[in-house]
Design a protein around this motif. Structure first.
Motif, PDB file in Angstrom:
ATOM      1  N   GLU A  95     -17.353 -27.013  41.774  1.00 38.83           N
ATOM      2  CA  GLU A  95     -16.519 -25.848  42.091  1.00 38.83           C
ATOM      3  C   GLU A  95     -17.299 -24.548  41.849  1.00 38.83           C
ATOM      4  OE1 GLU A  95     -13.796 -25.488  43.632  1.00 38.83           O
ATOM      5  OE2 GLU A  95     -13.254 -23.415  43.110  1.00 38.83           O
ATOM      6  N   SER A  96     -18.222 -24.590  40.900  1.00 38.68           N
ATOM      7  CA  SER A  96     -18.995 -23.370  40.610  1.00 38.68           C
ATOM      8  C   SER A  96     -19.961 -23.046  41.753  1.00 38.68           C
ATOM      9  CB  SER A  96     -19.747 -23.493  39.279  1.00 38.68           C
ATOM     10  OG  SER A  96     -20.938 -24.232  39.406  1.00 38.68           O
ATOM     11  N   TYR A  97     -20.363 -24.074  42.532  1.00 36.42           N
ATOM     12  CA  TYR A  97     -21.163 -23.806  43.735  1.00 36.42           C
ATOM     13  C   TYR A  97     -20.269 -23.250  44.848  1.00 36.42           C
ATOM     14  CZ  TYR A  97     -25.438 -26.143  42.142  1.00 36.42           C
ATOM     15  OH  TYR A  97     -26.590 -26.473  41.471  1.00 36.42           O
ATOM     16  N   ARG A  98     -19.035 -23.773  44.919  1.00 33.91           N
ATOM     17  CA  ARG A  98     -18.124 -23.306  45.983  1.00 33.91           C
ATOM     18  C   ARG A  98     -17.598 -21.901  45.668  1.00 33.91           C
ATOM     19  NH1 ARG A  98     -16.831 -28.837  45.449  1.00 33.91           N
ATOM     20  NH2 ARG A  98     -15.141 -28.428  44.012  1.00 33.91           N
ATOM     21  N   ASP A  99     -17.383 -21.609  44.382  1.00 35.56           N
ATOM     22  CA  ASP A  99     -16.817 -20.313  44.006  1.00 35.56           C
ATOM     23  C   ASP A  99     -17.566 -19.738  42.793  1.00 35.56           C
ATOM     24  OD1 ASP A  99     -15.294 -18.079  43.569  1.00 35.56           O
ATOM     25  OD2 ASP A  99     -13.566 -19.155  42.744  1.00 35.56           O
ATOM     26  N   PRO A 100     -18.819 -19.310  43.002  1.00 32.84           N
ATOM     27  CA  PRO A 100     -19.587 -18.779  41.857  1.00 32.84           C
ATOM     28  C   PRO A 100     -18.955 -17.524  41.259  1.00 32.84           C
ATOM     29  CG  PRO A 100     -20.820 -18.518  43.927  1.00 32.84           C
ATOM     30  CD  PRO A 100     -19.614 -19.343  44.251  1.00 32.84           C
ATOM     31  N   VAL A 101     -18.407 -16.654  42.116  1.00 29.77           N
ATOM     32  CA  VAL A 101     -17.850 -15.398  41.589  1.00 29.77           C
ATOM     33  C   VAL A 101     -16.654 -15.691  40.676  1.00 29.77           C
ATOM     34  CG1 VAL A 101     -16.734 -13.212  42.216  1.00 29.77           C
ATOM     35  CG2 VAL A 101     -18.675 -14.047  43.552  1.00 29.77           C
ATOM     36  N   GLY A 102     -15.754 -16.552  41.162  1.00 33.41           N
ATOM     37  CA  GLY A 102     -14.582 -16.912  40.353  1.00 33.41           C
ATOM     38  C   GLY A 102     -14.988 -17.591  39.053  1.00 33.41           C
ATOM     39  N   THR A 103     -16.017 -18.429  39.128  1.00 35.00           N
ATOM     40  CA  THR A 103     -16.483 -19.144  37.930  1.00 35.00           C
ATOM     41  C   THR A 103     -17.037 -18.163  36.897  1.00 35.00           C
ATOM     42  OG1 THR A 103     -16.977 -21.099  39.240  1.00 35.00           O
ATOM     43  CG2 THR A 103     -18.075 -20.933  37.103  1.00 35.00           C
ATOM     44  N   PHE A 104     -17.890 -17.245  37.352  1.00 34.41           N
ATOM     45  CA  PHE A 104     -18.438 -16.255  36.404  1.00 34.41           C
ATOM     46  C   PHE A 104     -17.324 -15.356  35.871  1.00 34.41           C
ATOM     47  CE2 PHE A 104     -22.639 -17.213  38.379  1.00 34.41           C
ATOM     48  CZ  PHE A 104     -23.340 -17.467  37.219  1.00 34.41           C
ATOM     49  N   GLN A 105     -16.384 -14.999  36.765  1.00 31.63           N
ATOM     50  CA  GLN A 105     -15.288 -14.130  36.326  1.00 31.63           C
ATOM     51  C   GLN A 105     -14.516 -14.772  35.170  1.00 31.63           C
ATOM     52  OE1 GLN A 105     -13.225 -13.273  39.921  1.00 31.63           O
ATOM     53  NE2 GLN A 105     -13.994 -11.172  39.887  1.00 31.63           N
ATOM     54  N   THR A 106     -14.099 -16.023  35.386  1.00 31.71           N
ATOM     55  CA  THR A 106     -13.288 -16.702  34.363  1.00 31.71           C
ATOM     56  C   THR A 106     -14.111 -17.019  33.120  1.00 31.71           C
ATOM     57  OG1 THR A 106     -11.751 -17.616  35.943  1.00 31.71           O
ATOM     58  CG2 THR A 106     -11.987 -18.819  33.890  1.00 31.71           C
ATOM     59  N   ASN A 107     -15.302 -17.576  33.317  1.00 32.27           N
ATOM     60  CA  ASN A 107     -16.049 -18.094  32.166  1.00 32.27           C
ATOM     61  C   ASN A 107     -16.768 -16.999  31.387  1.00 32.27           C
ATOM     62  OD1 ASN A 107     -15.114 -20.416  33.254  1.00 32.27           O
ATOM     63  ND2 ASN A 107     -17.094 -21.349  33.667  1.00 32.27           N
ATOM     64  N   VAL A 108     -17.142 -15.923  32.067  1.00 29.25           N
ATOM     65  CA  VAL A 108     -17.843 -14.845  31.344  1.00 29.25           C
ATOM     66  C   VAL A 108     -16.862 -13.716  31.008  1.00 29.25           C
ATOM     67  CG1 VAL A 108     -19.809 -13.278  31.315  1.00 29.25           C
ATOM     68  CG2 VAL A 108     -19.960 -15.438  32.593  1.00 29.25           C
ATOM     69  N   MET A 109     -16.265 -13.095  32.038  1.00 30.39           N
ATOM     70  CA  MET A 109     -15.341 -11.983  31.751  1.00 30.39           C
ATOM     71  C   MET A 109     -14.084 -12.474  31.028  1.00 30.39           C
ATOM     72  SD  MET A 109     -16.695  -9.210  32.156  1.00 30.39           S
ATOM     73  CE  MET A 109     -15.256  -8.232  31.723  1.00 30.39           C
ATOM     74  N   GLY A 110     -13.691 -13.717  31.288  1.00 23.94           N
ATOM     75  CA  GLY A 110     -12.544 -14.286  30.560  1.00 23.94           C
ATOM     76  C   GLY A 110     -12.839 -14.342  29.064  1.00 23.94           C
ATOM     77  N   THR A 111     -14.069 -14.720  28.724  1.00 28.15           N
ATOM     78  CA  THR A 111     -14.463 -14.756  27.302  1.00 28.15           C
ATOM     79  C   THR A 111     -14.494 -13.332  26.737  1.00 28.15           C
ATOM     80  OG1 THR A 111     -15.782 -16.733  27.716  1.00 28.15           O
ATOM     81  CG2 THR A 111     -16.258 -15.531  25.687  1.00 28.15           C
ATOM     82  N   VAL A 112     -15.057 -12.402  27.520  1.00 32.57           N
ATOM     83  CA  VAL A 112     -15.091 -10.996  27.072  1.00 32.57           C
ATOM     84  C   VAL A 112     -13.655 -10.515  26.808  1.00 32.57           C
ATOM     85  CG1 VAL A 112     -15.637  -8.612  27.742  1.00 32.57           C
ATOM     86  CG2 VAL A 112     -17.230 -10.469  28.328  1.00 32.57           C
ATOM     87  N   ASN A 113     -12.751 -10.792  27.747  1.00 35.35           N
ATOM     88  CA  ASN A 113     -11.364 -10.324  27.592  1.00 35.35           C
ATOM     89  C   ASN A 113     -10.717 -10.892  26.335  1.00 35.35           C
ATOM     90  OD1 ASN A 113     -11.423  -8.733  29.843  1.00 35.35           O
ATOM     91  ND2 ASN A 113     -10.441 -10.213  31.187  1.00 35.35           N
ATOM     92  N   LEU A 114     -10.924 -12.192  26.104  1.00 32.85           N
ATOM     93  CA  LEU A 114     -10.307 -12.788  24.914  1.00 32.85           C
ATOM     94  C   LEU A 114     -10.876 -12.147  23.637  1.00 32.85           C
ATOM     95  CD1 LEU A 114      -8.440 -14.913  23.609  1.00 32.85           C
ATOM     96  CD2 LEU A 114     -10.409 -16.449  23.562  1.00 32.85           C
ATOM     97  N   LEU A 115     -12.188 -12.006  23.574  1.00 28.79           N
ATOM     98  CA  LEU A 115     -12.790 -11.433  22.361  1.00 28.79           C
ATOM     99  C   LEU A 115     -12.387  -9.968  22.190  1.00 28.79           C
ATOM    100  CD1 LEU A 115     -16.309 -13.134  22.387  1.00 28.79           C
ATOM    101  CD2 LEU A 115     -14.216 -13.853  21.234  1.00 28.79           C
ATOM    102  N   GLU A 116     -12.232  -9.274  23.307  1.00 24.90           N
ATOM    103  CA  GLU A 116     -11.794  -7.874  23.251  1.00 24.90           C
ATOM    104  C   GLU A 116     -10.349  -7.799  22.734  1.00 24.90           C
ATOM    105  OE1 GLU A 116     -13.652  -5.395  23.427  1.00 24.90           O
ATOM    106  OE2 GLU A 116     -12.196  -3.775  23.562  1.00 24.90           O
ATOM    107  N   ALA A 117      -9.505  -8.718  23.240  1.00 25.86           N
ATOM    108  CA  ALA A 117      -8.106  -8.745  22.773  1.00 25.86           C
ATOM    109  C   ALA A 117      -8.056  -9.028  21.269  1.00 25.86           C
ATOM    110  CB  ALA A 117      -7.322  -9.803  23.553  1.00 25.86           C
TER     111      ALA A 117
END
Ligand SMILES: NC(=O)c1ccc[n+]([C@@H]2O[C@H](COP(=O)([O-])OP(=O)(O)OC[C@H]3O[C@@H](n4cnc5c(N)ncnc54)[C@H](O)[C@@H]3O)[C@@H](O)[C@H]2O)c1
Length: 370
Positions: A95-117
Motif C-alpha cells: 500500500e505504501s507503493y500505491r499511496d506513498p503520500v498517504g503513508t508518509f502523512q499517517t506514519n510521519v505527520m501522524g506521529t508528529v501530531n500525537l507527540l505534539e498533542a
C-alpha cells in the motif's frame, strides 16, 4: 514479562486500537484492569478482531484520524492518560507503493501530531508519564546481514513504508531531545519499539502471509508464494505486546530517562525462518498437505534477510519470547477453527492471553528452580 498488578486502574491511550495488534492489546489491558481509550479509523479489514471480539464494548473507543490534530488533542485531553501506546499506522509495504503520500502523512505527520498533542497536554499540567511508539524491524538500513540488527544500527528503508517508520523513529528522538528530555521541564518518558513479523488469530490483512495462507486453506485453492526463501523474524502477537507493556512499566516507574530509547522485540534466531517453511508448517498443523504455487517475480523490491538482535531487551527489560514459531502457529489454527465454528471469539482470545501468561509463569518457575 509485564507486572500484572501494575496495570490495574491505569489510564491507557492506544492509537490504532481497531487494528490487529491494537485489538489484542486493548483486550489484554482490560483483562489487567486498565481503563483504555482508543483512537483510530474504522477497522482496516472486514472481518476484524476488533469487531469479532466486540472490543468497543470494553473500552472508550473513538473514531478519528491522526492527521486531525485538533480532534486528536480533544480526545487525548478528555482521556488524560497515564500511558500512551502509538500503534496507528499505514502498515502495509504494498500500500505504501500505491499511496506513498498517504503513508508518509499517517506514519510521519501522524506521529508528529500525537507527540505534539502530548506536549501541549503536558504543558497544561497533565500527568502522562510514558509513551511507546511502535515502529518496525524494517526501520533499519537493510544490509542483508546474516545476523540481527541492534538498536544503535543506522536507520533506513528502501520502500515508502520502511522509510516512513524510520522517519517516525527520528521524530520520536527529536521530540525526546527537544521537549521530553531531562533538561526540560517535561517529564514524559518516550521510547520506540521495533518488532518483527507478527502473527496470530484475528489478522485478516490481505497482504500478509498468514491470512493469505488461511484463506487458501479454507477456500481449498493453491497458496501463491512470493519470495519463499526470504527470511523474516516470526512471532506471535502477544510476544511484542508483552515487550511493549514491560517497556511502558519501566518508563513509568523509573525516575531517569534510562529506558527512553529504542528497543527491539523479536523472536529467537531459530524462529527467523524462510517464508516457505512457515507456510509448510501451517499446512501441516491445519491437517493438510501443502498446495503451493511459486510466484517468482515480486512487484516490489523486498529484502531477503531481516533479523533483530534483542539482547538489550532481554538483559535490561527481562523480556524474552515465550512461544516459539510452532506454538504460535498452533494457536492460530485453534483460533481460526474456533472462528469457523462460530465460537465466542472474545472468550477464545482471552483464553489464549491467559495461556500465554500461564506459560510465562511456568517458564519463570522452572528457571528459578534450576
Ligand atoms: N503486523 C505486523 O506484522 C507488524 C510488524 C511490525 C510493526 N507493525 C506495526 O504495528 C502497528 C500496528 O500494526 P497492525 O498490524 O495492528 O496494523 P493494522 O493495519 O491492523 O491496524 C492499523 C491501525 O491504525 C489505524 N489507522 C490507520 N491510519 C490511521 C489514521 N490516519 N488515523 C488514525 N488511525 C489510523 C487503523 O484504523 C488501525 O486501527 C503499526 O504501527 C505497524 O507498522 C506491525
Amino acid at each position: 514479562m509485564m507486572n500484572r498488578h501494575f496495570w490495574n486502574g491505569k489510564k491507557v491511550f492506544i492509537t490504532g486500537h481497531t487494528g490487529f495488534k491494537g485489538a489484542w492489546l486493548s483486550l489484554w489491558l482490560t483483562m489487567l484492569g486498565a481503563k483504555v481509550t482508543g483512537y483510530a479509523l474504522t477497522p482496516p479489514t472486514s472481518p476484524s478482531l476488533f469487531e469479532t471480539a466486540k472490543i468497543d464494548q470494553l473500552i472508550d473507543s473513538h473514531k478519528g484520524n491522526l492527521n486531525d490534530l485538533k480532534h486528536l488533542q480533544q480526545v487525548l485531553t478528555a482521556a488524560n492518560p497515564d500511558i500512551v501506546f502509538h500503534m496507528a499506522a499505514q502498515p502495509i509495504v504494498g500500500e505504501s507503493y500505491r499511496d506513498p503520500v498517504g503513508t508518509f502523512q499517517t506514519n510521519v505527520m501522524g506521529t508528529v501530531n500525537l507527540l505534539e498533542a502530548i506536549r501541549i497536554l503536558d504543558r497544561q499540567g497533565a500527568k502522562i508519564r510514558a509513551v511507546v511508539n511502535v515502529t518496525t524491524d524494517k526501520c533499519y538500513e537493510n544490509k542483508e546481514w546474516n545476523w540481527g540488527y541492534r538498536e544503535n544500527e543506522p536507520l533506513g528503508g528502501n520502500d515508502p513504508y520502511s522509510a516512513s517508520k524510520a522517519c517516525s523513529e527520528i521524530v520520536t528522538a527529536a521530540y525526546r531531545k527537544s521537549f521530553f528530555g531531562q533538561e526540560s521541564l517535561e517529564r514524559v518518558a518516550i521510547a520506540s519499539a521495533r518488532a518483527g513479523n507478527v502473527i496470530g488469530g484475528g489478522d485478516w490483512s490481505e497482504e500478509r502471509l498468514i491470512p493469505q495462507c488461511l484463506e487458501a486453506l479454507i477456500e481449498k485453492k493453491p497458496m501463491i508464494l512470493r519470495k519463499p526463501q526470504a527470511i523474516r523474524p516470526w512471532q506471535h502477537v502477544l510476544e511484542p505486546l508483552s515487550g511493549y507493556l514491560r517497556l511502558a512499566e519501566k518508563l513509568y516507574e523509573e525516575d531517569t530517562q534510562f529506558y527512553s530509547e529504542a528497543w527491539n522485540f523479536g523472536p529467537d534466531l531459530e524462529d527467523c525462518v524462510e517464508v516457505g517453511s512457515v507456510v509448510n508448517r501451517l499446512y501441516t498443523k491445519w491437517g493438510e498437505k501443502p498446495n503451493l504455487k511459486h510466484y517468482q517475480t515480486s512487484m516490489y523490491k523486498e529484502s531477503t534477510m531481516l533479523m533483530l538482535d534483542c539482547s538489550k531487551s532481554k538483559r535490561l527489560l527481562d523480556w524474552k519470547p515465550i512461544w516459539n514459531l510452532d506454538q504460535a502457529l498452533e494457536k492460530i489454527v485453534v483460533w481460526m477453527k474456533d472462528y469457523q465454528n462460530n465460537a465466542p471469539m472474545r472468550d477464545v482470545t482471552i483464553k489464549q492471553i491467559n495461556d500465554y501468561m500461564d506459560d510465562f509463569d511456568k517458564r519463570k518457575s522452572s528457571n528459578e528452580s534450576v
